[in-house]
Structures are given as structure tokens and as C-alpha cells.
Motif scaffolding. Structure first.
Motif, PDB file in Angstrom:
ATOM      1  N   ILE A 614       0.840  -1.207   0.000  1.00 41.36           N
ATOM      2  CA  ILE A 614       0.000   0.000   0.000  1.00 41.36           C
ATOM      3  C   ILE A 614       0.872   1.253   0.000  1.00 41.36           C
ATOM      4  CG2 ILE A 614      -1.591   1.351   1.423  1.00 41.36           C
ATOM      5  CD1 ILE A 614      -3.000  -1.251   2.132  1.00 41.36           C
ATOM      6  N   GLU A 615       1.959   1.240   0.764  1.00 41.33           N
ATOM      7  CA  GLU A 615       2.870   2.389   0.782  1.00 41.33           C
ATOM      8  C   GLU A 615       3.431   2.665  -0.610  1.00 41.33           C
ATOM      9  OE1 GLU A 615       5.904   1.812   3.679  1.00 41.33           O
ATOM     10  OE2 GLU A 615       4.515   1.773   5.386  1.00 41.33           O
ATOM     11  N   TYR A 617       2.003   1.789  -3.516  1.00 43.77           N
ATOM     12  CA  TYR A 617       0.924   2.323  -4.364  1.00 43.77           C
ATOM     13  C   TYR A 617       0.709   3.801  -4.055  1.00 43.77           C
ATOM     14  CZ  TYR A 617      -0.298  -2.420  -5.858  1.00 43.77           C
ATOM     15  OH  TYR A 617      -0.279  -3.688  -6.397  1.00 43.77           O
ATOM     16  N   ASN A 618       0.797   4.163  -2.772  1.00 45.03           N
ATOM     17  CA  ASN A 618       0.691   5.583  -2.406  1.00 45.03           C
ATOM     18  C   ASN A 618       1.756   6.405  -3.136  1.00 45.03           C
ATOM     19  OD1 ASN A 618      -1.325   4.843  -0.617  1.00 45.03           O
ATOM     20  ND2 ASN A 618      -0.036   4.965   1.208  1.00 45.03           N
ATOM     21  N   ILE A 621       0.957   6.761  -6.847  1.00 43.76           N
ATOM     22  CA  ILE A 621      -0.132   7.725  -7.084  1.00 43.76           C
ATOM     23  C   ILE A 621       0.355   9.153  -6.848  1.00 43.76           C
ATOM     24  CG2 ILE A 621      -2.361   8.507  -6.182  1.00 43.76           C
ATOM     25  CD1 ILE A 621      -2.963   5.465  -5.676  1.00 43.76           C
ATOM     26  N   ALA A 622       1.220   9.329  -5.849  1.00 42.78           N
ATOM     27  CA  ALA A 622       1.766  10.671  -5.593  1.00 42.78           C
ATOM     28  C   ALA A 622       2.536  11.189  -6.796  1.00 42.78           C
ATOM     29  CB  ALA A 622       2.665  10.632  -4.362  1.00 42.78           C
ATOM     30  N   TYR A 631      -4.692   2.876  -8.163  1.00 38.46           N
ATOM     31  CA  TYR A 631      -5.890   2.985  -7.329  1.00 38.46           C
ATOM     32  C   TYR A 631      -6.613   1.641  -7.249  1.00 38.46           C
ATOM     33  CZ  TYR A 631      -5.830   8.113  -6.966  1.00 38.46           C
ATOM     34  OH  TYR A 631      -5.504   9.414  -6.664  1.00 38.46           O
ATOM     35  N   ARG A 634      -4.535  -0.849  -5.072  1.00 33.74           N
ATOM     36  CA  ARG A 634      -4.567  -0.430  -3.672  1.00 33.74           C
ATOM     37  C   ARG A 634      -5.951  -0.685  -3.079  1.00 33.74           C
ATOM     38  NH1 ARG A 634      -3.340   5.747  -1.937  1.00 33.74           N
ATOM     39  NH2 ARG A 634      -5.469   6.016  -2.739  1.00 33.74           N
ATOM     40  N   GLN A 638      -6.933  -3.176   0.063  1.00 37.96           N
ATOM     41  CA  GLN A 638      -7.645  -2.648   1.233  1.00 37.96           C
ATOM     42  C   GLN A 638      -8.913  -3.447   1.502  1.00 37.96           C
ATOM     43  OE1 GLN A 638      -6.247   2.012   1.343  1.00 37.96           O
ATOM     44  NE2 GLN A 638      -7.748   1.425  -0.157  1.00 37.96           N
ATOM     45  N   LYS A 646     -12.308   2.369   2.464  1.00 37.38           N
ATOM     46  CA  LYS A 646     -11.210   2.944   1.695  1.00 37.38           C
ATOM     47  C   LYS A 646     -11.026   2.206   0.378  1.00 37.38           C
ATOM     48  CE  LYS A 646      -8.385   4.788   5.489  1.00 37.38           C
ATOM     49  NZ  LYS A 646      -7.075   4.673   6.187  1.00 37.38           N
ATOM     50  N   ASP A 650     -11.263   3.792  -3.407  1.00 37.22           N
ATOM     51  CA  ASP A 650     -10.193   3.656  -4.412  1.00 37.22           C
ATOM     52  C   ASP A 650     -10.726   3.037  -5.695  1.00 37.22           C
ATOM     53  OD1 ASP A 650      -8.079   4.878  -3.203  1.00 37.22           O
ATOM     54  OD2 ASP A 650      -7.049   3.050  -2.592  1.00 37.22           O
TER      55      ASP A 650
END
Length: 673
Positions: A614-615, A617-618, A621-622, A631, A634, A638, A646, A650
């Protein structure tokens, strides 16, 4: 859970397109009239994906278009994306607080999500703004029904039907209210009115049939289920109700045939396997019963009744030790299950475990006594879990669902959903065009590298390029010529050869050439990236040979979640650490490369490192805010980790950005009431 679903009524002008003001044109940037008209036209034609794309473009240039949010919300709702629809209705109402229809349709979404009290507030606001809108009273009836305020629901349906006497759905819902108010006569009258208004709606026959079945008027019930099925032969629910009715008329052969039909429509329905197993056991076909119990337990491993009843069949075929294991599992899942202790006591006696048998008997008697005190000696409840309750066929919402069991013990379904695949670098690649230029991923280092090697037509893709034999031969000749020349010192010739070999699943040779490319240019992040992909593909290729199927994430509703293959739990571990290390090198050399974080997240997921995935994927996306696949993946993780809210948000964003597969996940795992 209630026996009858309440139908949602959408007022006649669903899209209300005529009421929408066509926005003015904004300079030369975008023709807003065109995209607004195209989006609304696509809605009328039920091209919801295309409609969302048009409204996305409008909202990119004008975030104040409340009507675009409203219409995009309707498109999302029709795709099953209630979370995304709710967010867009919220935006529309924030921008236009007197938007009656936004309040109305937000109430529809909230009702579908089970937020009935909030839906009522929206409907009250809509009624204040437009008291003459009769659909408001219908929807208020829905809200009150689910809040089990049946008298208030009835009042609202009466108001609605006075203004809409030909609305069959109104009679269906009012009839269901009467049913819960124990006025069966009035319920039947309303169902008959609905049938008279629309004899092509199977729901009227289905509901009336269920009432007849409750009254044990089985011939009449069967006639109605026959009619419902004749109208809609793909309704698994009506086959199920007919099967139960046939069973009650002792026609087990016909009942089994109907359950077979249900499973042909809905092959992951644990309830049907369970009920079919009960029928097979009753007629003494224990082999088939065990197969069905096994399938039911595979789909729903947390269902106590499966183990309890399977144990009884195992006792019948003399597998006492296996029966003891199943009774033990039932007790583990439901520690107050007195009958399971009694039956395990009997099984232990058969197995000459006299001490264990006595201990189980004493525990059972203690639990029975405790339950008798709790229930004040209520007749029929002295065992806290009577044999009649568990050995009879279970109704659709099951008596045990209203007692100490979870309401979803039997109606448990599963589906296998795969992560979106890795991205890889290919030569001779044709990258799909992006309609919205602003969504195109741009990385300066990648673009510079591609410009340096224009002749190779480098692209970042998920799928393997389609090539004719002649085209492949041409690319191979070019790669061989370059790798044989002095120019190979820059690694590009080796890279090209490696890329082509990977496409043909010749991974060992491919990896050797990637190593030579890296040796020539160790600071090139794209060589490390490509090498990682080839390593991963080789592992997946070996895994597929082992399992003869792809590994998937299996998300199991409200219960356990496991990494499984389509037919068996994955028992062998595949090591992606080297591939991950190559991506670490890629990121160290080029921290802005979104695809590296995405690929590393996928590999961490396959390595069961979900929080770390998940980190990543974050991070992806950033660096690329329009990364639909990030998205999507992730969101899937989730949901897998039971952070459903969440995950569904997504998935909604992924769908909005163009990942159509997201709506399949939303329909399966972001289910509303």
C-alpha cells in the motif's frame, strides 16, 4: 435480513436533462457545450463509462459545474459505484444547496448503502423544496421500511399510490409492508394489483408465491414460481424458492434439479451447496452430500452449520474421526453449540474415548441449563440450537440469522479478482492513446531515453505487443545487428534482444542479456526495471505450471481472506526478493519513476507484504495522480485487509479514471443493501 427486497423507485425524469442549463463555452480550451451534450447523450444511451469520461473533462476545466457532478453521480450509480456517486452528489449539493434532485438521488444512494436515517434527512429536504414530487414519498417508504417503521412506510406508500395508482412497484413495496405488519390478506391484494398492472414483472409472482409457500399453499406457490421463471429464466432466487417449495411437497428429485440450475447461474453460492447436501443426505446419497458440504466449506469456511451437518454424514459412512474433527470445528466457530457437544460426545463413545465423551456431555448439559435460564424455558429452545433448526432446509434469511449467528453465515459468496498486471518496457511498442492529454504520464528521464533511441519505438505497456512473424524477425535482426556492433557497449542491443526473448517466455536467455545491458550501463534505471519484470514473469510462469492457473486474491465477504489459486490454497512460496531488489535500484537511480513503485507494490503483494505494498501504491499515485491501476490494486488490497470503505473509494476513483474492471469489483465487494 428480510425476506423481501424493497424496490427503489426512480422518478420519471431520471436524468432530468432538459432541466440542466447548458454551460457557456470556455474560450478555446474545451467546448463545454459539446462535452456536456455528449455526456448526457451517453447517459441516455446507457454508455456510462463514456459519460464519465466527458464529465471528467468538464470538471477538469470548471470545478463549479454542479450539474456535471450530478450527472456523473448518476452514471456511477448505474455502474454500481455507490461510493463514487455519493461523493459526486455531495459536491453537487455543496455547490447548489437547493438542488432538489441531488437530494433525492443522494437519498437513493444512501438507502442502498444502508444509511436510512441520513436518506430520510435528504428526502425531508427534498420535500421542503418540492413537496409535489411524488417519488419522494416512495423513497421515504423505502427508508422507513428498512428502519422497520412499517406504519410510517405504509403511510408514505399510500401517499405515493394516491398520485400514482398505476405504479406496480408501489403496490409491491406496500404489500411487503403489510406482510411485516402481519396483514397477509392486504399483502396478497397488493401483490395481485401489481401483477394486474404489469404481468411481465416476475417480482409480483415471486412475492405472491412466497406468501403462498408461507401459508403452505404449495400448489399455488409453485404456479407463481413457474410464472416468475417463465418471465425471467435467469433468476436464481426464484429457482431457489421453487426448490424449497418442491422439497416441502416431498418432490426431492425436482428440488435437486432446481438447485442444480441455481448453481449453473451462481456457482459460488454456499447456501445452495449446503441445501443440496442436506437433500442428498436425506435420500441417502452420502457421497454427493459430502462433495456438496466440501464445496460449501471451501466457499464459506466460517459456516458452523456445514461442519455440523457434514459430521453427521461422516458418522453415517463410518468416518468417526473425521466426524469428530468437524464437530470440533463447529464448536470452535460457535462455542455455545450444545448439540455439537452432544454429538461429539456420541462420536467419542464410538471411538472408545469414554473420558472425552463424558466431558463433552457435561459441557452440553451445562450450556443447555444456561440457555434454559436465559430463555426462561421457552419451548423448543432448550438446546440453544435445536436439531430441527439445523437439519431442516435453511430459509433464505435463515432463522439462525436472527439468533446468535452472523446474518451472513449461509448466504456467502466468493469471487476471484486479480491484481492489474505489471508494467514492462517493450520495443516496437504502440502505446494506447489517452483521450485526456493531462492524464498522460510524463517522466523527463524516460522521455529523454526514448528520444535517444527513437528507432526502437520504446513504450511502457502492460500487455505484450502483437507482432506478425515478419515483424518479429525484423526486430530480432535489428537487435542482433546492434548487439554485434561496437554500439552494443551502451547496452541497448542487449536490452532489445532481452525484451524480445521475454515476449517468447525465454526468460533465462532474456535475463542473461539484461545482465549484459546492465553491465554496459549500470546507471540506467530502465535496464534494472526491465530485468525485474523478466525475473517476475519467470516466477509467474513457473507458478502457473505448478498450479495450472494464475494466483489471485480471494476476497471473502465479511469473513476470512486468503491468497488462493482458483481451486486450491497456494502452498508453495515464490521468492520475488531479487526482482524487488532490482526495483529498489531503479528507484534509487530514478525516484520519480511511478511505474517502479507500482511494480514493487505488486511484487510485495505477491510476497504477502500488504502494508508495504500500500505504501508503494501511495508513492506511485503521488507521482502519477491519474494512475488508475494503482488505485485499483490499492483498493483491492484494502478490501482484502477488510478496510472496505477505503478500498471501495479507491475502486471508485479507478473506475472514474478509466479502469472499467473496477466496477466489477465494486459490484462484488462494495455491495449495498
Amino acid at each position: 435480513m428480510m425476506h423481501n427486497k424493497i424496490k427503489i423507485y426512480l422518478c420519471g425524469g431520471l436524468l432530468l436533462l432538459a432541466a440542466m442549463a447548458v454551460p457557456a463555452r470556455l474560450g478555446a480550451q474545451i467546448n463545454k457545450e459539446y462535452f456536456f451534450g455528449k455526456g448526457t447523450g451517453d447517459l441516455i444511451e446507457r454508455k456510462y463509462y463514456s459519460a464519465i469520461e466527458s464529465f471528467n473533462l468538464l470538471l477538469k476545466v470548471d470545478t463549479g459545474m454542479y450539474d456535471a457532478y450530478y450527472l456523473r453521480a448518476i452514471a456511477k450509480h448505474n455502474l454500481g459505484d455507490t461510493w463514487g456517486a455519493l461523493a459526486d452528489f455531495n459536491h453537487a449539493i455543496t455547490l447548489n444547496p437547493v438542488f432538489t434532485y441531488a437530494y433525492f438521488y443522494r437519498s437513493v444512494v444512501r438507502n442502498s448503502m444502508g444509511h436510512h436515517a441520513e436518506a430520510l434527512k435528504d428526502l425531508d429536504e427534498a420535500a421542503t423544496l418540492r413537496p409535489e414530487l411524488s417519488a419522494i414519498y416512495y423513497s421515504r417508504g423505502v427508508s422507513y421500511f428498512y428502519l422497520q417503521q412499517f406504519d410510517l412506510a405504509l403511510d408514505n406508500y399510500n401517499t405515493f399510490l394516491r398520485n400514482n395508482p398505476k405504479a406496480g412497484d408501489g403496490y409491491l413495496n406496500r404489500g411487503t409492508c403489510y406482510l411485516f405488519l402481519k396483514d397477509t390478506t392486504a399483502a396478497l391484494q397488493d401483490y395481485e394489483r401489481a401483477i394486474a398492472i404489469n404481468s411481465f414483472d416476475p417480482d409480483g409472482f415471486s412475492r405472491r408465491g412466497r406468501v403462498y409457500a408461507m401459508q403452505e399453499k404449495y400448489p399455488l406457490a409453485l404456479q407463481d414460481f413457474d410464472k416468475a421463471i417463465a418471465i425471467d429464466s435467469n433468476s436464481s432466487l426464484n429457482y431457489y424458492f421453487r426448490a424449497i417449495t418442491l422439497y416441502n411437497t416431498k418432490n426431492i428429485a425436482a428440488a435437486l434439479k432446481d438447485l442444480d440450475k441455481v448453481l449453473s447461474i451462481d456457482p459460488y453460492n454456499a447456501l445452495i451447496y449446503y441445501n443440496r447436501a442436506l437433500m442428498h443426505a436425506q435420500i441417502g446419497d452420502y457421497d454427493k452430500a459430502l462433495k456438496d458440504y466440501n464445496k460449501a466449506s471451501e466457499i464459506n469456511p466460517s459456516n458452523v452449520l456445514i461442519y455440523y451437518n457434514r459430521a453427521a454424514v461422516l458418522m453415517e459412512v463410518g468416518k468417526v474421526r473425521d466426524a469428530i474433527k468437524d464437530y470440533s470445528k463447529a464448536i470452535e466457530l460457535y462455542p455455545d453449540f450444545a448439540n455439537a457437544y452432544l454429538n461429539r460426545s456420541h462420536a467419542k463413545r464410538k471411538n472408545n474415548d469414554w473420558q472425552g465423551a463424558r466431558a463433552d456431555y457435561d459441557i452440553a448439559q451445562k450450556k443447555i441449563t444456561e440457555h434454559q435460564k436465559k430463555m426462561q424455558h421457552d419451548e423448543g429452545s432448550s438446546f440453544a440450537d435445536t436439531s430441527r433448526q439445523y437439519n431442516n432446509l435453511v430459509a433464505f434469511d435463515a432463522d439462525f440469522g436472527n439468533k446468535e449467528f452472523s446474518s451472513d453465515l449461509l448466504q456467502y459468496q466468493r469471487a476471484d479478482i486479480t491484481l492489474q498486471p505489471l508494467y514492462h518496457i517493450a520495443i516496437g511498442a504502440v502505446v494506447p492513446a489517452e483521450k485526456d492529454y493531462n492524464k498522460i504520464y510524463f517522466n523527463e528521464a524516460l522521455e529523454q531515453w526514448k528520444r535517444q533511441h527513437t528507432r526502437w519505438q520504446i513504450g511502457v505497456l502492460q500487455s505484450t505487443p502483437t507482432r506478425t512473424p515478419a515483424e518479429r524477425k525484423q526486430w530480432e535482426q535489428s537487435a542482433n545487428a546492434l548487439s554485434d556492433s561496437l554500439a552494443c557497449q551502451n547496452g541497448m542491443g542487449y536490452f532489445a534482444k532481452a525484451s524480445l526473448l521475454s515476449e517468447q517466455n525465454m526468460y533465462n536467455a532474456s535475463l542473461n542479456f539484461y545482465k549484459q545491458a546492465i553491465a554496459g550501463e549500470p546507471q540506467n534505471p530502465f535496464y534494472h526495471f526491465a530485468y525485474s519484470v523478466a525475473q517476475s514473469q519467470m516466477i509467474d510462469f513457473v507458478s502457473n505450471i505448478d498450479h495450472q492457473q494464475t494466483t489471485t486474491i480471494v476476497v471473502e465477504n465479511h469473513s476470512t481472506s486468503t491468497l488462493q489459486s482458483n481451486h486450491q490454497t497456494v502452498s508453495r512460496t515464490y521468492d520475488y526478493s531479487e526482482a524487488i531488489e532490482e526495483l529498489n535500484k531503479t528507484i534509487a537511480l530514478l525516484p520519480s519513476f511511478a511505474y517502479a513503485y507500482y511494480n514493487r507494490a505488486n511484487l510485495k503483494c505477491h510476497s504477502n507484504q500488504m502494508p508495504e505494498a500500500i505504501e508503494d501504491y501511495n508513492a506511485a499515485i503521488a507521482r502519477y495522480p491519474y494512475f488508475a491501476d494503482a488505485y485499483y490494486n490499492r483498493g483491492l488490497i484494502q478490501i482484502y485487509m477488510h478496510d472496505t470503505n477505503k478500498g471501495c473509494l479507491d475502486m471508485s476513483k479507478a473506475g472514474e479514471l478509466g479502469a472499467k474492471a473496477a466496477y466489477n469489483v465494486i459490484k462484488r465487494y462494495c455491495k449495498t443493501q
